[in-house]
Design a protein around this motif. Structure first.
Motif, PDB file in Angstrom:
ATOM      1  N   PRO A  52       3.792   8.445   0.964  1.00 10.69           N
ATOM      2  CA  PRO A  52       2.881   7.596   0.187  1.00 10.69           C
ATOM      3  C   PRO A  52       3.405   7.186  -1.191  1.00 10.69           C
ATOM      4  O   PRO A  52       3.075   6.111  -1.675  1.00 10.69           O
ATOM      5  CB  PRO A  52       1.617   8.456   0.053  1.00 10.69           C
ATOM      6  N   ASP A  53       4.223   8.015  -1.824  1.00 10.09           N
ATOM      7  CA  ASP A  53       4.686   7.701  -3.174  1.00 10.09           C
ATOM      8  C   ASP A  53       6.056   7.025  -3.197  1.00 10.09           C
ATOM      9  O   ASP A  53       6.586   6.715  -4.257  1.00 10.09           O
ATOM     10  CB  ASP A  53       4.713   8.979  -4.022  1.00 10.09           C
ATOM     11  N   ALA A  54       6.647   6.785  -2.036  1.00 10.26           N
ATOM     12  CA  ALA A  54       7.964   6.149  -1.966  1.00 10.26           C
ATOM     13  C   ALA A  54       7.840   4.641  -2.187  1.00 10.26           C
ATOM     14  O   ALA A  54       6.757   4.059  -2.079  1.00 10.26           O
ATOM     15  CB  ALA A  54       8.611   6.431  -0.617  1.00 10.26           C
ATOM     16  N   VAL A  55       8.949   4.010  -2.498  1.00  3.44           N
ATOM     17  CA  VAL A  55       8.961   2.589  -2.857  1.00  3.44           C
ATOM     18  C   VAL A  55       8.376   1.713  -1.749  1.00  3.44           C
ATOM     19  O   VAL A  55       7.534   0.857  -2.017  1.00  3.44           O
ATOM     20  CB  VAL A  55      10.390   2.129  -3.246  1.00  3.44           C
ATOM     21  N   LEU A  56       8.801   1.904  -0.502  1.00  5.01           N
ATOM     22  CA  LEU A  56       8.335   1.023   0.566  1.00  5.01           C
ATOM     23  C   LEU A  56       6.820   1.109   0.760  1.00  5.01           C
ATOM     24  O   LEU A  56       6.149   0.085   0.918  1.00  5.01           O
ATOM     25  CB  LEU A  56       9.060   1.334   1.874  1.00  5.01           C
ATOM     26  N   SER A  57       6.267   2.294   0.720  1.00  2.00           N
ATOM     27  CA  SER A  57       4.812   2.448   0.855  1.00  2.00           C
ATOM     28  C   SER A  57       4.082   1.790  -0.311  1.00  2.00           C
ATOM     29  O   SER A  57       3.045   1.149  -0.117  1.00  2.00           O
ATOM     30  CB  SER A  57       4.437   3.931   0.933  1.00  2.00           C
ATOM     31  N   ARG A  58       4.615   1.930  -1.503  1.00  2.00           N
ATOM     32  CA  ARG A  58       3.995   1.311  -2.679  1.00  2.00           C
ATOM     33  C   ARG A  58       4.084  -0.210  -2.602  1.00  2.00           C
ATOM     34  O   ARG A  58       3.158  -0.917  -3.010  1.00  2.00           O
ATOM     35  CB  ARG A  58       4.638   1.869  -3.950  1.00  2.00           C
ATOM     36  N   MET A  59       5.179  -0.731  -2.054  1.00  2.00           N
ATOM     37  CA  MET A  59       5.296  -2.181  -1.844  1.00  2.00           C
ATOM     38  C   MET A  59       4.240  -2.652  -0.840  1.00  2.00           C
ATOM     39  O   MET A  59       3.570  -3.660  -1.046  1.00  2.00           O
ATOM     40  CB  MET A  59       6.694  -2.535  -1.331  1.00  2.00           C
ATOM     41  N   ALA A  60       4.089  -1.896   0.250  1.00  2.00           N
ATOM     42  CA  ALA A  60       3.146  -2.277   1.306  1.00  2.00           C
ATOM     43  C   ALA A  60       1.699  -2.229   0.820  1.00  2.00           C
ATOM     44  O   ALA A  60       0.870  -3.020   1.261  1.00  2.00           O
ATOM     45  CB  ALA A  60       3.332  -1.367   2.521  1.00  2.00           C
ATOM     46  N   ARG A  61       1.404  -1.300  -0.098  1.00  2.00           N
ATOM     47  CA  ARG A  61       0.044  -1.184  -0.658  1.00  2.00           C
ATOM     48  C   ARG A  61      -0.205  -2.161  -1.796  1.00  2.00           C
ATOM     49  O   ARG A  61      -1.280  -2.183  -2.363  1.00  2.00           O
ATOM     50  CB  ARG A  61      -0.177   0.226  -1.212  1.00  2.00           C
ATOM     51  N   LYS A  62       0.811  -2.919  -2.167  1.00  2.00           N
ATOM     52  CA  LYS A  62       0.754  -3.849  -3.300  1.00  2.00           C
ATOM     53  C   LYS A  62       0.605  -3.127  -4.637  1.00  2.00           C
ATOM     54  O   LYS A  62       0.081  -3.668  -5.585  1.00  2.00           O
ATOM     55  CB  LYS A  62      -0.365  -4.873  -3.119  1.00  2.00           C
ATOM     56  N   ASP A  63       1.121  -1.882  -4.685  1.00  2.00           N
ATOM     57  CA  ASP A  63       1.190  -1.145  -5.954  1.00  2.00           C
ATOM     58  C   ASP A  63       2.394  -1.603  -6.764  1.00  2.00           C
ATOM     59  O   ASP A  63       2.536  -1.232  -7.923  1.00  2.00           O
ATOM     60  CB  ASP A  63       1.310   0.364  -5.711  1.00  2.00           C
ATOM     61  N   LEU A  64       3.270  -2.347  -6.139  1.00  2.00           N
ATOM     62  CA  LEU A  64       4.445  -2.906  -6.801  1.00  2.00           C
ATOM     63  C   LEU A  64       4.403  -4.423  -6.635  1.00  2.00           C
ATOM     64  O   LEU A  64       3.845  -4.925  -5.663  1.00  2.00           O
ATOM     65  CB  LEU A  64       5.731  -2.335  -6.188  1.00  2.00           C
ATOM     66  N   PRO A  65       5.033  -5.154  -7.565  1.00  2.00           N
ATOM     67  CA  PRO A  65       4.970  -6.625  -7.531  1.00  2.00           C
ATOM     68  C   PRO A  65       5.892  -7.246  -6.483  1.00  2.00           C
ATOM     69  O   PRO A  65       6.901  -7.852  -6.806  1.00  2.00           O
ATOM     70  CB  PRO A  65       5.381  -7.017  -8.949  1.00  2.00           C
ATOM     71  N   PHE A  66       5.530  -7.037  -5.236  1.00  2.00           N
ATOM     72  CA  PHE A  66       6.290  -7.629  -4.140  1.00  2.00           C
ATOM     73  C   PHE A  66       5.293  -8.040  -3.075  1.00  2.00           C
ATOM     74  O   PHE A  66       4.451  -7.242  -2.654  1.00  2.00           O
ATOM     75  CB  PHE A  66       7.301  -6.638  -3.555  1.00  2.00           C
TER      76      PHE A  66
END
Length: 194
Positions: free
Chosen positions: A123-137
């Motif tokens: 859950p805290d890895a980059v890809l999961s954060r990207m998928a959750r829209k926690d990162l600007p992607f």
């Protein structure tokens, strides 16, 4: 050598097989205008080297995103196992990852090959954060995500991967899974070693 697959009457395929599988997906699949994201074990230096090699063929700038990738690759470079030099941008800290993804969105996702943490759906890895829209992607239909690994068969990991894959599929992302060969020896490898 360990006992994980010692009960299987087989020989574990070599990393050359995984490299060819990776090449088949990265080079052999239509990707014009699409983001390409690859995730694998951060400690798998040979696999990371293959990804960099294919990034060069694709004429995409390779970016490694995530703390564990930064740590493992940094250690491998200090030991002179690899030398990505200026060819690969390695970003480990959260704020820097966020800024880089903003830059990628602005400057053309089709110009990059993103390698990031999160192959097990952590859950805290980059890809999961990207998928959750926690990162600007923003994932777009026909973006490509390659899991150059297998899911570790634990209840939590299986559930985390299912959640991640569901989010990616909802956005129309093309998923390529199990682009991998194991690092664990089977019975016939043990026999030869002994």
């Amino acid at each position: 050598m360990d006992s994980l697959y010692s009960n299987l009457d087989a020989k574990t395929p070599s990393e050359k097989v995984a490299r060819e599988m990776l090449k088949d997906v990265l080079i052999g699949v239509r990707n014009e205008g699409s983001a390409i994201i690859v995730t694998t074990f951060s400690s798998h230096i040979a696999r990371l080297k293959s990804i960099v090699d294919f990034g060069r063929i694709l004429k995409r700038k390779v970016v490694f995103l995530g703390r564990s990738l930064s740590n493992y690759v940094g250690s491998a470079q200090k030991l002179n196992l690899i030398n990505f030099g200026k060819e690969v941008e390695i970003i480990g800290f959260r704020g820097d990852v966020k800024r880089k993804l903003t830059d990628i969105q602005k400057h053309g996702r089709e110009n990059y090959l993103i390698v990031c943490t999160g192959n097990q759906g952590e859950p805290d890895a980059v890809l999961s954060r990207m998928a959750r829209k926690d990162l600007p992607f923003e994932f777009l239909p026909n973006d490509i995500v390659i899991f150059s690994c297998r899911t570790i068969p634990t209840e939590m990991t299986i559930k985390n991967r299912e959640i991640l894959e569901k989010k990616l599929k909802q956005r129309g992302v093309r998923l390529f899974k199990d682009i991998h060969t194991s690092g664990h020896a089977c019975r016939e490898d043990h026999r030869d070693m002994i």
